[in-house]
Design an enzyme around this catalytic site. Structure first.
Site, PDB file in Angstrom:
ATOM      1  N   ARG A  26       0.863  -1.185   0.000  1.00  0.00           N
ATOM      2  CA  ARG A  26       0.000   0.000   0.000  1.00  0.00           C
ATOM      3  C   ARG A  26       0.899   1.235   0.000  1.00  0.00           C
ATOM      4  O   ARG A  26       2.102   1.135   0.218  1.00  0.00           O
ATOM      5  CB  ARG A  26      -1.010  -0.005   1.139  1.00  0.00           C
ATOM      6  CG  ARG A  26      -0.597  -0.573   2.459  1.00  0.00           C
ATOM      7  CD  ARG A  26       0.461   0.211   3.168  1.00  0.00           C
ATOM      8  NE  ARG A  26       0.058   1.596   3.337  1.00  0.00           N
ATOM      9  CZ  ARG A  26       0.864   2.586   3.614  1.00  0.00           C
ATOM     10  NH1 ARG A  26       2.169   2.377   3.750  1.00  0.00           N
ATOM     11  NH2 ARG A  26       0.434   3.821   3.752  1.00  0.00           N
ATOM     12  N   GLY A  27       0.277   2.394  -0.235  1.00  0.00           N
ATOM     13  CA  GLY A  27       1.051   3.615  -0.435  1.00  0.00           C
ATOM     14  C   GLY A  27       1.209   3.812  -1.932  1.00  0.00           C
ATOM     15  O   GLY A  27       1.691   2.918  -2.632  1.00  0.00           O
ATOM     16  N   ALA A  28       0.796   4.993  -2.417  1.00  0.00           N
ATOM     17  CA  ALA A  28       0.718   5.195  -3.868  1.00  0.00           C
ATOM     18  C   ALA A  28       2.023   4.866  -4.602  1.00  0.00           C
ATOM     19  O   ALA A  28       2.001   4.121  -5.583  1.00  0.00           O
ATOM     20  CB  ALA A  28       0.244   6.623  -4.165  1.00  0.00           C
TER      21      ALA A  28
ATOM     22  N   GLN B 207      -2.534   2.654   9.848  1.00  0.00           N
ATOM     23  CA  GLN B 207      -1.190   2.739   9.276  1.00  0.00           C
ATOM     24  C   GLN B 207      -0.281   3.663  10.077  1.00  0.00           C
ATOM     25  O   GLN B 207       0.941   3.480  10.098  1.00  0.00           O
ATOM     26  CB  GLN B 207      -1.240   3.238   7.817  1.00  0.00           C
ATOM     27  CG  GLN B 207      -1.904   2.285   6.845  1.00  0.00           C
ATOM     28  CD  GLN B 207      -3.360   2.615   6.628  1.00  0.00           C
ATOM     29  OE1 GLN B 207      -4.033   3.161   7.514  1.00  0.00           O
ATOM     30  NE2 GLN B 207      -3.889   2.279   5.471  1.00  0.00           N
TER      31      GLN B 207
ATOM     32  N   ASP C   7      -2.556  10.201  -2.854  1.00  0.00           N
ATOM     33  CA  ASP C   7      -2.834   9.079  -3.751  1.00  0.00           C
ATOM     34  C   ASP C   7      -3.102   9.557  -5.168  1.00  0.00           C
ATOM     35  O   ASP C   7      -2.874   8.821  -6.135  1.00  0.00           O
ATOM     36  CB  ASP C   7      -4.008   8.260  -3.215  1.00  0.00           C
ATOM     37  CG  ASP C   7      -3.582   7.516  -1.963  1.00  0.00           C
ATOM     38  OD1 ASP C   7      -3.608   8.114  -0.876  1.00  0.00           O
ATOM     39  OD2 ASP C   7      -3.142   6.348  -2.086  1.00  0.00           O
TER      40      ASP C   7
ATOM     41  N   ASN D  81      -6.335  11.715  -0.724  1.00  0.00           N
ATOM     42  CA  ASN D  81      -5.399  11.047   0.194  1.00  0.00           C
ATOM     43  C   ASN D  81      -6.234  10.313   1.245  1.00  0.00           C
ATOM     44  O   ASN D  81      -7.465  10.453   1.292  1.00  0.00           O
ATOM     45  CB  ASN D  81      -4.458  12.079   0.839  1.00  0.00           C
ATOM     46  CG  ASN D  81      -3.300  11.418   1.579  1.00  0.00           C
ATOM     47  OD1 ASN D  81      -2.668  10.500   1.061  1.00  0.00           O
ATOM     48  ND2 ASN D  81      -3.026  11.860   2.795  1.00  0.00           N
TER      49      ASN D  81
END
Lengths: 319, 319
Positions: A17-19, A166, A207, A216
């Site tokens: 995960r995380g753009a 997160q 994102d 985001n």
């Protein structure tokens, strides 16, 4: 991972995960797909790669880096005039380049962003936009890392970031690991810590950035409002691959995720059975709440979208 | 509960929570203390009651109803010119009156508040200010209950309200139990649901209202900011016993609670060991973000504190 379908599943279930990490993973997924086409003729190879692009592109709807990476990989495939084997070689190389570039880009974000931070600053961040959201070094956390490397004393307030936590699990972990002072708060406390003077800057990742919004992690919008009210600069740190420049309307599809993310914590059900849940994964922060977009090309004040676009279309800074 | 120290512990550990419920419980604690003084002379009885008042008054620092109830009980004790036995009788009666008044007051809040709600409204609330935060009927949830009883279709969006998850556990539970439509969201999603038009009104409770602020569960302040930005009326429903009218500065001590409330969910540790946690239980919403204070004396626009005070000092409406 052995094939692109596993990669798509890993993105969908947020193993990755995380753009920026999603973008790099998708590129690797495309490279895995290309590897299975080594003995195929060019046309068949391209057809199979289009299928892989579609599957990977359906894994999550919001992070722009996903589509950016898939497009870049497909462009590379079409540019290559050789056989399936040659396409595969080119795509493995391109995926590795995307991963390496991400690290270099994040260090540039760190350098540009560090110039905004002052000795003694405490920076509030939301979700995780650090090493664990990128190939390495992070986006929102990069300016903090660089400022500290420059000798500035900088500390962090991390929102826990429900539902997936997160901030509590990832941001706390990576900052503790690297010896960077971090204080964990619940999401609802972000406004209060700003109001009582505990926060000098806010830096979050993104994102997707369009002419209208920063998409985001859900909760970002209220943080931006509280920052504005309390005269605290609100920055968004993101590589240019997060900018959805061709999006004319500026609208963004916001992913709704499973109710279980809200109702189950640590494997235990919290609310009574039967309650209806709405679980949007992201929210939209209007660009006018953003003091600056920290990119690998510099810090851009998003006063006009045309200016943003022209800043980003400059020749790529060699890194 | 057998004695006032058990009551103080129950308030401190949030077995009893919600400002009006805390007030009523403290009154009952004072009555329990008075019951142990039945065979004591008046002076000794009053001395023991002062000790009980101090212990109960130290259980939690923010909710004004706690101090209001203890003061009212002590006034009753001093007014009574008889022996310990007579003081005890008077105080048991007074505690029961406080509990009964709370129910009547909440129904008045419901009536005044229901007039602000329109058929079809979806109301966002934070934490739990319902039956489970009062003796019965609730404060923030009272207008919703009354509006529905009047035949209006009204539904609720409940924030889960970290760290103690009162929205997920209590508000969801009591609304489901009573057949009132409720949708649960994470705290960070409150801004987004307002922005996309899912919310017509916000109603929250209060722990203390001063000339400057509404002190309420942490997270309220950011909700008020998002409501203002999205032109959604933000109401605070509270009995007059929540108003700290004599507080000249308007400042409020904000309780900081144990780190474990943030780090442990459902008995499981979430963040890595060693992370620093800041856990304020409440925050402060400036009065100018409040469209109306819904009290048992009517809905008051908090444009000037003198007006608020004079509205609240009117002869008590018989109920």
């Amino acid at each position: 991972m052995q094939n692109y379908r596993q990669v798509a599943k890993a993105i969908e279930t947020m193993v990755v995960r995380g753009a920026p990490a999603i973008g790099a993973a998708a590129a690797m997924g495309m490279a895995l797909a290309a590897n299975t086409c080594k003995s195929k003729p060019r046309e068949r190879s391209l057809r199979d790669l289009e299928v892989a692009a579609k599957v990977l592109g359906s894994s999550r709807p919001t992070a722009w880096n996903l589509f950016w990476a898939i497009d870049r990989m497909m462009r590379k495939a079409y540019e290559c005039q050789g056989s399936g084997r040659q396409i595969a070689l080119a795509m493995v190389e391109e995926a590795q380049r995307i991963a390496e570039e991400d690290i270099a880009v994040n260090h540039r974000i760190g350098e540009f962003g560090a110039s905004l931070l002052t000795d003694g600053d405490q920076v509030l961040t939301h979700c995780n936009a650090g090493t664990l959201a990128t190939v390495s070094y992070g986006t929102a956390l990069a300016p903090i890392r660089t400022a500290i490397a420059q000798g500035k004393k900088v500390s962090v307030i991390a929102d826990e970031t429900r539902p997936r936590l997160q901030g509590a699990k990832l941001t706390s972990y990576e900052l503790l690991h690297d010896g960077i002072p971090v204080t964990l708060i619940v999401d609802g406390a972000a406004g209060y810590v700003m109001k009582i003077g505990m926060v000098q800057k806010v830096i979050v990742g993104a994102d997707r950035i369009t002419r209208k919004y920063v998409a985001n992690k859900v909760g970002t919008y209220m943080i931006a409002l509280a920052a504005r009210t309390n005269n605290i600069p609100f920055y968004v740190a993101a590589p240019t691959s997060t900018f959805d420049l061709g999006n004319g309307s500026g609208d963004v599809k916001i992913e709704e995720r499973d109710q279980g993310e809200v109702t189950q914590i640590a494997g235990k059900r919290i609310p009574p059975r039967g309650v209806h849940v709405f679980n949007p994964a992201f929210d939209l922060t209007p660009l006018d709440l953003v003091q600056g977009l920290i990119t690998e090309r510099g810090v851009i004040a998003p006063t006009s979208w045309e200016d943003v676009k022209s800043s980003l279309r400059q020749e790529r800074v060699s890194s």
